[in-house]
Scaffold this motif. Structure first.
Motif, PDB file in Angstrom:
ATOM      1  N   PHE A 163      38.792  40.256 -37.760  1.00  0.00           N
ATOM      2  CA  PHE A 163      38.943  40.048 -39.202  1.00  0.00           C
ATOM      3  C   PHE A 163      38.459  38.643 -39.507  1.00  0.00           C
ATOM      4  N   LYS A 190      38.211  36.321 -36.705  1.00  0.00           N
ATOM      5  CA  LYS A 190      39.332  36.305 -35.752  1.00  0.00           C
ATOM      6  C   LYS A 190      39.313  37.585 -34.912  1.00  0.00           C
ATOM      7  N   VAL A 230      40.755  40.239 -32.869  1.00  0.00           N
ATOM      8  CA  VAL A 230      42.111  40.762 -32.610  1.00  0.00           C
ATOM      9  C   VAL A 230      42.086  41.662 -31.366  1.00  0.00           C
ATOM     10  N   GLU A 287      53.385  40.757 -28.335  1.00  0.00           N
ATOM     11  CA  GLU A 287      53.865  39.776 -29.306  1.00  0.00           C
ATOM     12  C   GLU A 287      53.497  40.169 -30.729  1.00  0.00           C
ATOM     13  N   SER A 288      54.234  39.601 -31.665  1.00  0.00           N
ATOM     14  CA  SER A 288      53.925  39.784 -33.075  1.00  0.00           C
ATOM     15  C   SER A 288      52.525  39.230 -33.341  1.00  0.00           C
ATOM     16  N   GLY A 289      51.701  40.007 -34.016  1.00  0.00           N
ATOM     17  CA  GLY A 289      50.347  39.569 -34.320  1.00  0.00           C
ATOM     18  C   GLY A 289      49.343  39.840 -33.217  1.00  0.00           C
ATOM     19  N   SER A 290      49.765  40.530 -32.143  1.00  0.00           N
ATOM     20  CA  SER A 290      48.858  40.765 -31.017  1.00  0.00           C
ATOM     21  C   SER A 290      47.879  41.926 -31.269  1.00  0.00           C
ATOM     22  N   GLY A 291      48.100  42.675 -32.352  1.00  0.00           N
ATOM     23  CA  GLY A 291      47.136  43.730 -32.690  1.00  0.00           C
ATOM     24  C   GLY A 291      47.636  45.146 -32.466  1.00  0.00           C
ATOM     25  N   LYS A 292      48.933  45.328 -32.325  1.00  0.00           N
ATOM     26  CA  LYS A 292      49.486  46.664 -32.064  1.00  0.00           C
ATOM     27  C   LYS A 292      49.217  47.604 -33.241  1.00  0.00           C
ATOM     28  N   SER A 293      49.555  47.112 -34.446  1.00  0.00           N
ATOM     29  CA  SER A 293      49.351  47.972 -35.622  1.00  0.00           C
ATOM     30  C   SER A 293      47.864  48.219 -35.858  1.00  0.00           C
ATOM     31  N   VAL A 294      47.056  47.176 -35.653  1.00  0.00           N
ATOM     32  CA  VAL A 294      45.598  47.335 -35.827  1.00  0.00           C
ATOM     33  C   VAL A 294      45.075  48.408 -34.868  1.00  0.00           C
ATOM     34  N   GLN A 348      55.384  51.005 -40.413  1.00  0.00           N
ATOM     35  CA  GLN A 348      56.317  49.940 -40.050  1.00  0.00           C
ATOM     36  C   GLN A 348      57.464  49.807 -41.065  1.00  0.00           C
ATOM     37  N   GLU A 386      57.148  50.716 -35.069  1.00  0.00           N
ATOM     38  CA  GLU A 386      58.453  50.068 -35.088  1.00  0.00           C
ATOM     39  C   GLU A 386      59.525  50.939 -35.751  1.00  0.00           C
ATOM     40  N   HIS A 399      59.284  46.667 -30.481  1.00  0.00           N
ATOM     41  CA  HIS A 399      59.764  45.454 -29.805  1.00  0.00           C
ATOM     42  C   HIS A 399      61.061  45.765 -29.076  1.00  0.00           C
TER      43      HIS A 399
HETATM   44  N1  ATP Z   1      43.691  44.085 -43.032  1.00  0.00           N
HETATM   45  C1  ATP Z   1      43.708  42.903 -42.392  1.00  0.00           C
HETATM   46  N2  ATP Z   1      42.964  41.869 -42.823  1.00  0.00           N
HETATM   47  C2  ATP Z   1      42.959  40.692 -42.164  1.00  0.00           C
HETATM   48  N3  ATP Z   1      43.661  40.444 -41.042  1.00  0.00           N
HETATM   49  C3  ATP Z   1      44.418  41.438 -40.567  1.00  0.00           C
HETATM   50  C4  ATP Z   1      44.486  42.725 -41.211  1.00  0.00           C
HETATM   51  N4  ATP Z   1      45.324  43.524 -40.494  1.00  0.00           N
HETATM   52  C5  ATP Z   1      45.742  42.764 -39.461  1.00  0.00           C
HETATM   53  N5  ATP Z   1      45.205  41.529 -39.499  1.00  0.00           N
HETATM   54  C6  ATP Z   1      45.445  40.459 -38.514  1.00  0.00           C
HETATM   55  O1  ATP Z   1      45.288  40.998 -37.219  1.00  0.00           O
HETATM   56  C7  ATP Z   1      46.257  40.453 -36.328  1.00  0.00           C
HETATM   57  C8  ATP Z   1      47.023  41.580 -35.661  1.00  0.00           C
HETATM   58  O2  ATP Z   1      47.814  42.221 -36.644  1.00  0.00           O
HETATM   59  P1  ATP Z   1      48.772  43.435 -36.331  1.00  0.00           P
HETATM   60  O3  ATP Z   1      49.371  43.821 -37.638  1.00  0.00           O
HETATM   61  O4  ATP Z   1      48.056  44.472 -35.585  1.00  0.00           O
HETATM   62  O5  ATP Z   1      49.846  42.756 -35.393  1.00  0.00           O
HETATM   63  P2  ATP Z   1      51.102  43.440 -34.685  1.00  0.00           P
HETATM   64  O6  ATP Z   1      50.922  43.304 -33.227  1.00  0.00           O
HETATM   65  O7  ATP Z   1      51.298  44.807 -35.248  1.00  0.00           O
HETATM   66  O8  ATP Z   1      52.276  42.450 -35.154  1.00  0.00           O
HETATM   67  P3  ATP Z   1      53.792  42.770 -35.617  1.00  0.00           P
HETATM   68  O9  ATP Z   1      54.574  42.952 -34.341  1.00  0.00           O
HETATM   69  O10 ATP Z   1      54.206  41.529 -36.341  1.00  0.00           O
HETATM   70  O11 ATP Z   1      53.779  43.983 -36.496  1.00  0.00           O
HETATM   71  C9  ATP Z   1      47.125  39.518 -37.149  1.00  0.00           C
HETATM   72  O12 ATP Z   1      46.653  38.207 -36.960  1.00  0.00           O
HETATM   73  C10 ATP Z   1      46.889  39.965 -38.564  1.00  0.00           C
HETATM   74  O13 ATP Z   1      47.035  38.910 -39.462  1.00  0.00           O
END
Ligand code: ATP
Ligand code: MG
Length: 237
Positions: free
Chosen positions: A15, A18, A20, A39-46, A90, A159, A192
């Protein structure tokens, strides 16, 4: 014999510069329950959104049964592909201005709502309520009902226990376990909550620095020598 359902190879997603996901590899097998932790922000949801087609990835491929690369599907086929997934988001993501009945009918017009409510252990009277009047635990049950309404091949749970107290969280996990086993649904759970991983997920993938850093049977996590994984589950950063 495990049957490969989804094969993810060299998946990358960034993104605005960045990175991911960085050439991530992962396999999902039919009728298995896979946990994705990290970890939070590691890209699981992505990662789950790339799998279910909500997000396009930059490079690499995701194959699904005989589909070679879901990115190459035209929009009609892509829509059909997306109906294979039931997703519990989530934050449950119900429509606030719609009643529970309207929320569920929005997902599937003609369906037997009494049966689905029995499945998620809720009374029929809940149908007339609005989401904002309900506890998070009940909202998650409704989110779960909506996710399984269309008999998905793959259930994605982002989650499912976050924000719930341990007792309600455990109830949700046992409920999901019962539904998934009954219907033999392949499940990907982002969480988590390590208790729910051990309770519910056959396999676990640990995501770190955009890759799967550890993959194995959930019951083997504590035997792992992967330091970042051990630090993660012990809460050490
Ligand atoms: N649509 C988007 N536009 C820009 N950045 C994004 C977008 N979706 C996710 N990101 C970025 O991608 C990274 C991974 O996000 P993601 O939501 O996958 O994290 P996560 O592992 O699910 O975290 P959490 O445990 O907090 O839910 C984060 O830095 C987030 O800010
Ligand atoms: Mg997330």
């Amino acid at each position: 014999m495990r049957r490969l359902k989804i094969n993810i190879e060299n998946l990358s997603k960034s993104f605005s510069g960045k990175n991911v996901l960085k050439k991530l590899n992962l396999k999902v097998y039919e009728s298995e329950s896979l946990a994705i932790i990290g970890e939070s922000g590691s890209g699981k949801s992505v990662l789950t959104k790339c799998i279910d087609g909500l997000l396009d990835y930059d490079s690499g491929f995701i194959s699904y049964d005989k589909i070679r690369n879901i990115k190459e599907l035209n929009s009609k086929k892509k829509n059909a592909y997306m109906t294979k997934f039931g997703i519990l988001f989530q934050n449950a993501a119900l429509f606030d201005s719609l009643t529970i009945e309207e929320n569920l009918r929005f997902a599937k017009k003609d369906c037997d709502l009494s049966k689905i409510l029995v499945d998620v252990s809720l009374p029929k009277s809940i149908l007339q309520e609005y989401p904002s009047n309900l506890s998070i635990g009940v909202q998650k049950r409704i989110g779960l009902a909506r996710a399984i309404l269309k008999d998905p091949e793959i259930l994605i749970l982002d989650e499912p226990t976050t924000g719930l107290d341990p007792i309600i969280g455990r109830q949700i996990i046992l409920l999901i376990k019962k539904l998934v086993k009954k219907n033999k649904i392949t499940t990907i759970t982002v969480t988590h909550d390590m208790e729910s991983v051990y309770e519910f997920s056959d396999y676990t993938a640990f995501i770190k620095n955009g890759k799967i850093s550890w993959y194995g049977k959930s019951k083997d996590i504590l035997k792992s020598r992967n330091k970042p994984l051990i630090n993660f589950i012990n809460g050490i950063y």
